[in-house]
Design a protein around this motif. Sequence first.
Motif, PDB file in Angstrom:
ATOM      1  N   VAL A 157      31.809  42.663   1.811  1.00  0.00           N
ATOM      2  CA  VAL A 157      32.931  42.471   0.878  1.00  0.00           C
ATOM      3  C   VAL A 157      32.687  41.246  -0.001  1.00  0.00           C
ATOM      4  CG1 VAL A 157      35.401  41.944   0.695  1.00  0.00           C
ATOM      5  CG2 VAL A 157      34.605  43.659   2.343  1.00  0.00           C
ATOM      6  N   ALA A 158      32.286  40.131   0.614  1.00  0.00           N
ATOM      7  CA  ALA A 158      31.986  38.921  -0.152  1.00  0.00           C
ATOM      8  C   ALA A 158      30.815  39.159  -1.095  1.00  0.00           C
ATOM      9  CB  ALA A 158      31.682  37.766   0.802  1.00  0.00           C
ATOM     10  N   ALA A 159      29.797  39.846  -0.604  1.00  0.00           N
ATOM     11  CA  ALA A 159      28.629  40.126  -1.442  1.00  0.00           C
ATOM     12  C   ALA A 159      29.020  40.943  -2.676  1.00  0.00           C
ATOM     13  CB  ALA A 159      27.572  40.860  -0.630  1.00  0.00           C
ATOM     14  N   GLN A 160      29.838  41.961  -2.471  1.00  0.00           N
ATOM     15  CA  GLN A 160      30.237  42.814  -3.592  1.00  0.00           C
ATOM     16  C   GLN A 160      31.111  42.062  -4.591  1.00  0.00           C
ATOM     17  OE1 GLN A 160      28.971  46.087  -3.762  1.00  0.00           O
ATOM     18  NE2 GLN A 160      29.577  45.716  -5.896  1.00  0.00           N
ATOM     19  N   TRP A 161      31.945  41.182  -4.108  1.00  0.00           N
ATOM     20  CA  TRP A 161      32.824  40.397  -4.993  1.00  0.00           C
ATOM     21  C   TRP A 161      31.988  39.551  -5.955  1.00  0.00           C
ATOM     22  CZ3 TRP A 161      34.271  35.446  -6.411  1.00  0.00           C
ATOM     23  CH2 TRP A 161      35.561  35.264  -6.907  1.00  0.00           C
ATOM     24  N   PHE A 162      31.015  38.821  -5.417  1.00  0.00           N
ATOM     25  CA  PHE A 162      30.162  37.991  -6.273  1.00  0.00           C
ATOM     26  C   PHE A 162      29.272  38.858  -7.159  1.00  0.00           C
ATOM     27  CE2 PHE A 162      31.492  34.582  -3.519  1.00  0.00           C
ATOM     28  CZ  PHE A 162      31.432  33.459  -4.339  1.00  0.00           C
ATOM     29  N   THR A 163      28.781  39.961  -6.624  1.00  0.00           N
ATOM     30  CA  THR A 163      27.952  40.878  -7.419  1.00  0.00           C
ATOM     31  C   THR A 163      28.736  41.416  -8.603  1.00  0.00           C
ATOM     32  OG1 THR A 163      26.610  41.500  -5.497  1.00  0.00           O
ATOM     33  CG2 THR A 163      26.693  43.066  -7.340  1.00  0.00           C
ATOM     34  N   ASP A 164      29.975  41.827  -8.366  1.00  0.00           N
ATOM     35  CA  ASP A 164      30.792  42.380  -9.442  1.00  0.00           C
ATOM     36  C   ASP A 164      31.100  41.340 -10.509  1.00  0.00           C
ATOM     37  OD1 ASP A 164      30.819  44.788  -8.136  1.00  0.00           O
ATOM     38  OD2 ASP A 164      32.855  44.582  -7.335  1.00  0.00           O
ATOM     39  N   PHE A 165      31.449  40.136 -10.093  1.00  0.00           N
ATOM     40  CA  PHE A 165      31.860  39.133 -11.075  1.00  0.00           C
ATOM     41  C   PHE A 165      30.673  38.557 -11.852  1.00  0.00           C
ATOM     42  CE2 PHE A 165      33.065  34.775 -12.373  1.00  0.00           C
ATOM     43  CZ  PHE A 165      34.058  35.123 -13.281  1.00  0.00           C
ATOM     44  N   LEU A 166      29.550  38.387 -11.186  1.00  0.00           N
ATOM     45  CA  LEU A 166      28.410  37.729 -11.827  1.00  0.00           C
ATOM     46  C   LEU A 166      27.377  38.705 -12.370  1.00  0.00           C
ATOM     47  CD1 LEU A 166      28.075  34.765  -9.331  1.00  0.00           C
ATOM     48  CD2 LEU A 166      29.007  34.687 -11.658  1.00  0.00           C
ATOM     49  N   GLY A 167      27.513  39.998 -12.042  1.00  0.00           N
ATOM     50  CA  GLY A 167      26.697  41.008 -12.693  1.00  0.00           C
ATOM     51  C   GLY A 167      25.272  41.123 -12.211  1.00  0.00           C
ATOM     52  N   THR A 168      25.008  40.625 -11.011  1.00  0.00           N
ATOM     53  CA  THR A 168      23.678  40.767 -10.421  1.00  0.00           C
ATOM     54  C   THR A 168      23.852  40.823  -8.912  1.00  0.00           C
ATOM     55  OG1 THR A 168      21.432  39.857 -10.365  1.00  0.00           O
ATOM     56  CG2 THR A 168      23.225  38.267 -10.290  1.00  0.00           C
ATOM     57  N   LYS A 169      22.926  41.456  -8.223  1.00  0.00           N
ATOM     58  CA  LYS A 169      23.115  41.709  -6.787  1.00  0.00           C
ATOM     59  C   LYS A 169      22.984  40.406  -5.999  1.00  0.00           C
ATOM     60  CE  LYS A 169      22.074  45.362  -3.483  1.00  0.00           C
ATOM     61  NZ  LYS A 169      23.489  45.745  -3.432  1.00  0.00           N
ATOM     62  N   LEU A 170      24.035  40.073  -5.255  1.00  0.00           N
ATOM     63  CA  LEU A 170      24.104  38.784  -4.589  1.00  0.00           C
ATOM     64  C   LEU A 170      24.663  38.932  -3.175  1.00  0.00           C
ATOM     65  CD1 LEU A 170      25.653  36.825  -7.588  1.00  0.00           C
ATOM     66  CD2 LEU A 170      23.286  36.623  -6.795  1.00  0.00           C
ATOM     67  N   ARG A 171      24.397  37.932  -2.345  1.00  0.00           N
ATOM     68  CA  ARG A 171      25.002  37.805  -1.025  1.00  0.00           C
ATOM     69  C   ARG A 171      25.608  36.397  -0.924  1.00  0.00           C
ATOM     70  NH1 ARG A 171      25.479  42.599   1.433  1.00  0.00           N
ATOM     71  NH2 ARG A 171      25.849  41.458   3.394  1.00  0.00           N
ATOM     72  N   VAL A 172      26.418  36.194   0.112  1.00  0.00           N
ATOM     73  CA  VAL A 172      27.016  34.881   0.364  1.00  0.00           C
ATOM     74  C   VAL A 172      26.599  34.422   1.752  1.00  0.00           C
ATOM     75  CG1 VAL A 172      29.133  33.522   0.433  1.00  0.00           C
ATOM     76  CG2 VAL A 172      28.986  35.515  -1.078  1.00  0.00           C
ATOM     77  N   ALA A 173      26.125  33.189   1.843  1.00  0.00           N
ATOM     78  CA  ALA A 173      25.664  32.639   3.117  1.00  0.00           C
ATOM     79  C   ALA A 173      26.541  31.467   3.532  1.00  0.00           C
ATOM     80  CB  ALA A 173      24.217  32.179   3.006  1.00  0.00           C
ATOM     81  N   ARG A 174      26.716  31.328   4.842  1.00  0.00           N
ATOM     82  CA  ARG A 174      27.443  30.206   5.440  1.00  0.00           C
ATOM     83  C   ARG A 174      26.425  29.343   6.162  1.00  0.00           C
ATOM     84  NH1 ARG A 174      30.359  26.331   7.474  1.00  0.00           N
ATOM     85  NH2 ARG A 174      32.495  26.697   8.195  1.00  0.00           N
ATOM     86  N   PHE A 175      26.508  28.019   5.957  1.00  0.00           N
ATOM     87  CA  PHE A 175      25.573  27.130   6.633  1.00  0.00           C
ATOM     88  C   PHE A 175      25.782  27.199   8.139  1.00  0.00           C
ATOM     89  CE2 PHE A 175      23.713  23.141   8.059  1.00  0.00           C
ATOM     90  CZ  PHE A 175      22.560  23.095   7.296  1.00  0.00           C
ATOM     91  N   ASP A 176      24.694  27.182   8.878  1.00  0.00           N
ATOM     92  CA  ASP A 176      24.744  27.187  10.335  1.00  0.00           C
ATOM     93  C   ASP A 176      24.807  25.738  10.824  1.00  0.00           C
ATOM     94  OD1 ASP A 176      24.352  27.309  13.060  1.00  0.00           O
ATOM     95  OD2 ASP A 176      22.719  28.766  12.953  1.00  0.00           O
ATOM     96  N   PRO A 177      25.899  25.322  11.454  1.00  0.00           N
ATOM     97  CA  PRO A 177      26.019  23.923  11.879  1.00  0.00           C
ATOM     98  C   PRO A 177      24.992  23.513  12.923  1.00  0.00           C
ATOM     99  CG  PRO A 177      27.829  25.236  12.746  1.00  0.00           C
ATOM    100  CD  PRO A 177      27.111  26.102  11.764  1.00  0.00           C
ATOM    101  N   GLU A 178      24.309  24.487  13.533  1.00  0.00           N
ATOM    102  CA  GLU A 178      23.260  24.148  14.498  1.00  0.00           C
ATOM    103  C   GLU A 178      21.963  23.720  13.800  1.00  0.00           C
ATOM    104  OE1 GLU A 178      23.796  24.054  17.802  1.00  0.00           O
ATOM    105  OE2 GLU A 178      25.870  24.520  17.249  1.00  0.00           O
ATOM    106  N   VAL A 179      21.872  24.016  12.502  1.00  0.00           N
ATOM    107  CA  VAL A 179      20.663  23.682  11.734  1.00  0.00           C
ATOM    108  C   VAL A 179      20.743  22.232  11.269  1.00  0.00           C
ATOM    109  CG1 VAL A 179      19.433  24.137   9.573  1.00  0.00           C
ATOM    110  CG2 VAL A 179      20.209  26.041  11.003  1.00  0.00           C
ATOM    111  N   LYS A 180      19.625  21.538  11.349  1.00  0.00           N
ATOM    112  CA  LYS A 180      19.564  20.173  10.815  1.00  0.00           C
ATOM    113  C   LYS A 180      18.719  20.178   9.548  1.00  0.00           C
ATOM    114  CE  LYS A 180      20.527  17.226  14.736  1.00  0.00           C
ATOM    115  NZ  LYS A 180      20.150  15.974  15.436  1.00  0.00           N
ATOM    116  N   ARG A 181      19.386  20.004   8.432  1.00  0.00           N
ATOM    117  CA  ARG A 181      18.699  19.932   7.135  1.00  0.00           C
ATOM    118  C   ARG A 181      18.828  18.497   6.625  1.00  0.00           C
ATOM    119  NH1 ARG A 181      20.668  21.093   1.598  1.00  0.00           N
ATOM    120  NH2 ARG A 181      18.783  21.096   0.324  1.00  0.00           N
ATOM    121  N   ALA A 182      17.723  17.773   6.615  1.00  0.00           N
ATOM    122  CA  ALA A 182      17.768  16.331   6.363  1.00  0.00           C
ATOM    123  C   ALA A 182      17.362  15.986   4.937  1.00  0.00           C
ATOM    124  CB  ALA A 182      16.857  15.609   7.347  1.00  0.00           C
TER     125      ALA A 182
END
Length: 288
Positions: free
Chosen positions: A113-138
């Motif tokens: 649903v989130a992917a389709q919402w952004f795809t429809d509004f921005l006109g290109t095929k997209l997905r939405v990602a949530r950051f994983d709090p277990e990941v350490k990005r420094a």
Amino acid sequence: MSSNAEPDVRTRIARLFVYPVKSCAGVAVTEAPLTETGLDLDRAWMVVDEAGEFVSQRELPRMALIRPQLKHSEVVLRAPGMLALHLAADQVAAPARVRVWDDEVEAWDMGDVAAQWFTDFLGTKLRVARFDPEVKRASNTKWTGGVEALNQFSDGYPLLVASEGSLAELNRRLAAAGHAAVGMERFRPNIVLAGLEAQDEDRLDVLRIAADREVLLKPVKPCPRCPIPDIDPATAESTPYVSEALRQYRSNPIVDGAITFGMNAIVLEGIDATLRVGQDVTANWVFA
């Protein structure tokens, strides 16, 4: 300088901004919890293409028109001509692997649903990602002085600090060239300081904030600017005179001559404190 000496600078927090979805509009808040990755929920979500690579206003300026609203347990996104999209703060759909600049990290996909919402509004095929709090990005320790400063999907540092004085100087130059003033929203800071002269934030040492517990933030790297400040957040149209004006006086040798505005900062102390508009901030100058 001893710890009892009078600080060089006394200022206060004038504005606070959280950007729940990377490169979408920000949310002006009166207070925000401070976490090890910056303000709570800042850049917690990110829009990616089919290859998992992040997208931004650089390629898709209409992202500026997507306006988040922070609710207790969700973020609600609205955009012209679209029904609202609700992203639950604690629900995800499936594991994902995504890329933000040079970092490839494990994350969570937010579903079709989130992917389709952004795809429809921005006109290109997209997905939405949530950051994983277990990941350490420094952050790059070359700039943090060896401190492990963690991020979610920000470009590279937990916080961006700017000042009202810096924006006033830019707008003075824009007015002299016959252009309209611009708002701080174009520069996407988290913390805006009042009462400083233009670009004073560039030469501040540790910021000591009078919150409910001691908060110490350290500006570590001038923020090189891409064309995003040229994008009018109200229309998503590019107005390149902003970058042209900055180019005349903001070339910064510290970052190989890049145009800079604002300072990337890291959290030294104060995780779980609450930052509020109006809190006092003190600092000393950095002397080379």
